[in-house]
Motif scaffolding. Structure first.
Motif, PDB file in Angstrom:
ATOM      1  N   UNK A 163      36.432 -21.300  45.760  1.00  0.00           N
ATOM      2  CA  UNK A 163      35.508 -20.279  45.254  1.00  0.00           C
ATOM      3  C   UNK A 163      35.945 -18.882  45.685  1.00  0.00           C
ATOM      4  N   UNK A 164      36.455 -18.760  46.903  1.00  0.00           N
ATOM      5  CA  UNK A 164      36.966 -17.471  47.362  1.00  0.00           C
ATOM      6  C   UNK A 164      38.177 -17.031  46.544  1.00  0.00           C
ATOM      7  N   UNK A 165      39.017 -17.981  46.176  1.00  0.00           N
ATOM      8  CA  UNK A 165      40.167 -17.640  45.331  1.00  0.00           C
ATOM      9  C   UNK A 165      39.710 -17.158  43.962  1.00  0.00           C
ATOM     10  N   UNK A 166      38.666 -17.786  43.425  1.00  0.00           N
ATOM     11  CA  UNK A 166      38.145 -17.352  42.131  1.00  0.00           C
ATOM     12  C   UNK A 166      37.560 -15.952  42.247  1.00  0.00           C
ATOM     13  N   UNK A 167      36.860 -15.669  43.360  1.00  0.00           N
ATOM     14  CA  UNK A 167      36.321 -14.316  43.574  1.00  0.00           C
ATOM     15  C   UNK A 167      37.442 -13.280  43.632  1.00  0.00           C
ATOM     16  N   UNK A 168      38.594 -13.700  44.136  1.00  0.00           N
ATOM     17  CA  UNK A 168      39.736 -12.792  44.212  1.00  0.00           C
ATOM     18  C   UNK A 168      40.489 -12.683  42.890  1.00  0.00           C
ATOM     19  N   UNK A 169      40.035 -13.431  41.871  1.00  0.00           N
ATOM     20  CA  UNK A 169      40.663 -13.346  40.559  1.00  0.00           C
ATOM     21  C   UNK A 169      41.693 -14.406  40.272  1.00  0.00           C
ATOM     22  N   UNK A 170      41.865 -15.368  41.172  1.00  0.00           N
ATOM     23  CA  UNK A 170      42.829 -16.440  40.959  1.00  0.00           C
ATOM     24  C   UNK A 170      42.077 -17.668  40.452  1.00  0.00           C
ATOM     25  N   UNK A 171      42.233 -17.970  39.159  1.00  0.00           N
ATOM     26  CA  UNK A 171      41.519 -19.087  38.555  1.00  0.00           C
ATOM     27  C   UNK A 171      42.350 -20.370  38.524  1.00  0.00           C
ATOM     28  N   UNK A 172      43.593 -20.292  38.943  1.00  0.00           N
ATOM     29  CA  UNK A 172      44.449 -21.485  38.958  1.00  0.00           C
ATOM     30  C   UNK A 172      44.251 -22.242  40.263  1.00  0.00           C
ATOM     31  N   UNK A 173      43.093 -22.857  40.403  1.00  0.00           N
ATOM     32  CA  UNK A 173      42.785 -23.619  41.617  1.00  0.00           C
ATOM     33  C   UNK A 173      42.875 -25.101  41.298  1.00  0.00           C
ATOM     34  N   UNK A 174      43.383 -25.847  42.234  1.00  0.00           N
ATOM     35  CA  UNK A 174      43.519 -27.295  42.102  1.00  0.00           C
ATOM     36  C   UNK A 174      43.059 -27.936  43.398  1.00  0.00           C
ATOM     37  N   UNK A 175      42.000 -28.702  43.321  1.00  0.00           N
ATOM     38  CA  UNK A 175      41.449 -29.363  44.503  1.00  0.00           C
ATOM     39  C   UNK A 175      41.974 -30.790  44.567  1.00  0.00           C
ATOM     40  N   UNK A 176      42.866 -31.016  45.479  1.00  0.00           N
ATOM     41  CA  UNK A 176      43.423 -32.365  45.663  1.00  0.00           C
ATOM     42  C   UNK A 176      42.511 -33.160  46.586  1.00  0.00           C
ATOM     43  N   UNK A 177      41.307 -33.404  46.108  1.00  0.00           N
ATOM     44  CA  UNK A 177      40.291 -34.105  46.899  1.00  0.00           C
ATOM     45  C   UNK A 177      39.880 -35.354  46.124  1.00  0.00           C
ATOM     46  N   UNK A 178      39.980 -36.490  46.779  1.00  0.00           N
ATOM     47  CA  UNK A 178      39.604 -37.757  46.155  1.00  0.00           C
ATOM     48  C   UNK A 178      38.749 -38.532  47.158  1.00  0.00           C
ATOM     49  N   UNK A 179      37.500 -38.733  46.829  1.00  0.00           N
ATOM     50  CA  UNK A 179      36.579 -39.449  47.706  1.00  0.00           C
ATOM     51  C   UNK A 179      35.914 -40.588  46.927  1.00  0.00           C
ATOM     52  N   UNK A 180      35.348 -41.511  47.672  1.00  0.00           N
ATOM     53  CA  UNK A 180      34.643 -42.637  47.059  1.00  0.00           C
ATOM     54  C   UNK A 180      33.194 -42.274  46.753  1.00  0.00           C
ATOM     55  N   UNK A 181      32.714 -41.156  47.327  1.00  0.00           N
ATOM     56  CA  UNK A 181      31.347 -40.750  47.075  1.00  0.00           C
ATOM     57  C   UNK A 181      31.247 -40.139  45.681  1.00  0.00           C
ATOM     58  N   UNK A 182      30.368 -40.708  44.860  1.00  0.00           N
ATOM     59  CA  UNK A 182      30.252 -40.298  43.466  1.00  0.00           C
ATOM     60  C   UNK A 182      29.834 -38.841  43.342  1.00  0.00           C
ATOM     61  N   UNK A 183      28.812 -38.427  44.110  1.00  0.00           N
ATOM     62  CA  UNK A 183      28.296 -37.073  43.983  1.00  0.00           C
ATOM     63  C   UNK A 183      29.337 -36.030  44.373  1.00  0.00           C
ATOM     64  N   UNK A 184      30.068 -36.287  45.464  1.00  0.00           N
ATOM     65  CA  UNK A 184      31.082 -35.320  45.901  1.00  0.00           C
ATOM     66  C   UNK A 184      32.217 -35.240  44.889  1.00  0.00           C
ATOM     67  N   UNK A 185      32.638 -36.394  44.368  1.00  0.00           N
ATOM     68  CA  UNK A 185      33.716 -36.386  43.387  1.00  0.00           C
ATOM     69  C   UNK A 185      33.281 -35.668  42.105  1.00  0.00           C
TER      70      UNK A 185
END
Length: 466
Positions: free
Chosen positions: A202-224
């Motif tokens: 979100x901080x990167x988006x505020x700085x104008x960088x929209x090319x964000x990639x979250x390499x996050x993989x969890x088993x929790x449905x809501x977080x994913x």
């Protein structure tokens, strides 16, 4: 005086949750420990008094002879030692055997009669030291006559508290606190990692960088789902930013073109580059360009006014088929220079809707204008306006015989500032007409749709509540 509110110091979620949960665990288990110690103290005292009474009864039985006299066996000390170990009684316990007259017959550990009276009261029933308790067991003969007494002196501390039991309680509570804290720590850390990644993105988006990639993989449905939605939002923001830049460039270009054309035409007339009839022709062209620019500015102002909520939409009861007849007649009169044929397929009986007659007129006129722009000006321009009821909706279909909308443009025609390649080349505009018309339809509880389109023409449908 400038009194500014100081921002509260923030801490990480991991620290915030684990520290507070640890404090809550300590307070909760501390209360449980106090209640457990109180219960253990009463229970232990009762059990140890009964155990001491059993030991006293056994000793009384062993020192009583069949003739009804007191006889201390030589191995009594050994027997008592084993019983103390078996009953888990403190080795500092003092056991005293006296006869009927109160004379000392046996003691463990060995004491004198004077020391005995220093420990026990004169009647041998209570301990003189308040820190000790005397458990007395009478020695009876076969005739149930008391011939002596067994007194066991124990400290009240040893009766109420057992070091092993206390150690077990504190170790158990410590393990429970540690297990609870470790559980919340691991769960908080597992939750804080993806949230931290989202916050950093979100901080990167505020700085104008929209090319964000979250390499996050969890088993929790809501977080994913949160991570996936955030990535999708970032991509949509990127596309919207690109589209905004392109739209701004397109609007600037479309407005600049007539301004440049008008300026060139007026300079030609002023500098006497053209004269006479040609000058009048240049002035007519300049007026037409100014009219186009005025329409584009009006479209932009109308859209901005509606988007800001400053456009009022009335809720009147309207005879829709009568309104459509009037709009079609007035529009045809204003375009008499074109060969236009408008076919009306309307019901004979009145059909009412709730809406704003002016806004409905704007929608119909805009659809007719678009059809006129898309039509071949060298041949007859035909329109068919059909109206019918469909359950709780009134359908108004406007069909033209224009060149149609290209398949690749049909999905985007209601997007603001969007104009197909063919329309860019043939018609000047901002691409806000259909967007504004759809917003007006939705504001009245209806919808504006592209029903079908082909090179033979297009059909737009205005849906309004019946």
């Amino acid at each position: 005086m400038d009194q500014r509110v100081k921002p509260k110091r923030t801490v990480s979620m991991l620290s915030y949750w684990t520290i507070r949960y640890f404090i809550i665990l300590c307070i909760g288990f501390g209360i449980i420990a106090l209640a457990a110690i109180y219960w253990v103290r009463d229970t232990t005292m009762d059990n140890r008094i009964r155990t001491a009474g059993l030991l006293g009864q056994e000793v009384a039985d062993r020192v009583t002879t069949s003739s009804g006299e007191i006889n201390v066996p030589p191995n009594l000390d050994y027997i008592i030692k084993n019983r103390l170990r078996f009953f888990n009684i403190d080795d500092g316990t003092c056991l005293i055997i006296t006869d009927k007259q109160g004379n000392l017959m046996f003691s463990r550990p060995a004491i004198t009669e004077k020391q005995m009276y220093n420990k026990l009261s004169d009647d041998l029933s209570q301990a003189r030291d308040e820190r000790f308790m005397a458990i007395n067991t009478p020695i009876d003969n076969s005739s149930n006559q008391q011939i002596g007494q067994v007194s066991i002196l124990q400290s009240k501390k040893s009766l109420t508290y057992s070091p092993k039991e206390l150690t077990f309680i504190f170790v158990l509570l410590g393990m429970l606190i540690l297990a609870g804290w470790l559980t919340i720590y691991l769960l908080s850390r597992k939750l804080a990692r993806p949230l931290g990644g989202v916050a950093e993105a979100a901080q990167q988006i505020c700085a104008g960088n929209y090319d964000v990639k979250l390499n996050i993989h969890t088993r929790e449905k809501e977080i994913q789902e949160l991570v996936s939605s955030f990535e999708e939002m970032a991509q949509r923001l990127k596309h919207l930013e690109e589209w905004r830049a392109l739209s701004l460039a397109g609007v600037t270009h479309e407005l600049k073109t007539p301004v440049t054309s008008i300026k060139g035409l007026m300079m030609a007339v002023r500098d006497d580059v053209v004269s006479g009839e040609e000058a009048h022709e240049f002035l007519d062209i300049a007026l037409k360009e100014s009219d186009r620019m005025e329409r584009m500015v009006a479209d932009l102002l109308d859209y901005n006014a509606f988007a800001s909520g400053s456009v009022e939409v009335r809720r009147d009861k309207l005879d829709l088929q009568l309104l459509i007849r009037e709009v079609a007649h007035q529009w045809k009169l204003t375009h008499e220079m074109h060969e236009i044929d408008i076919q009306l397929d309307l019901p004979t009986e009145p059909m009412y809707t709730t809406g704003d007659s002016l806004r409905i007129q704007q929608i119909i006129v805009n659809l007719l204008n678009n059809g006129l722009q898309a039509a071949d000006q060298s041949s007859c321009i035909r329109f068919t306006i059909r109206m019918f009821a469909d359950n709780d909706l009134l359908q108004v279909e406007v069909t033209d015989n224009g060149s149609g909308v290209a398949p690749e443009d049909q999905y985007h025609i209601f997007e603001r500032f969007y104009r197909g390649e063919k329309k860019k080349r043939s018609v000047r505009g901002l691409g806000l007409g259909l967007t504004y018309s759809q917003l007006l339809a939705r504001a009245q509880g209806g919808e504006l749709l592209l029903r079908r389109s082909s090179p033979a023409g297009s059909t737009f449908a205005l849906e309004l509540p019946r």
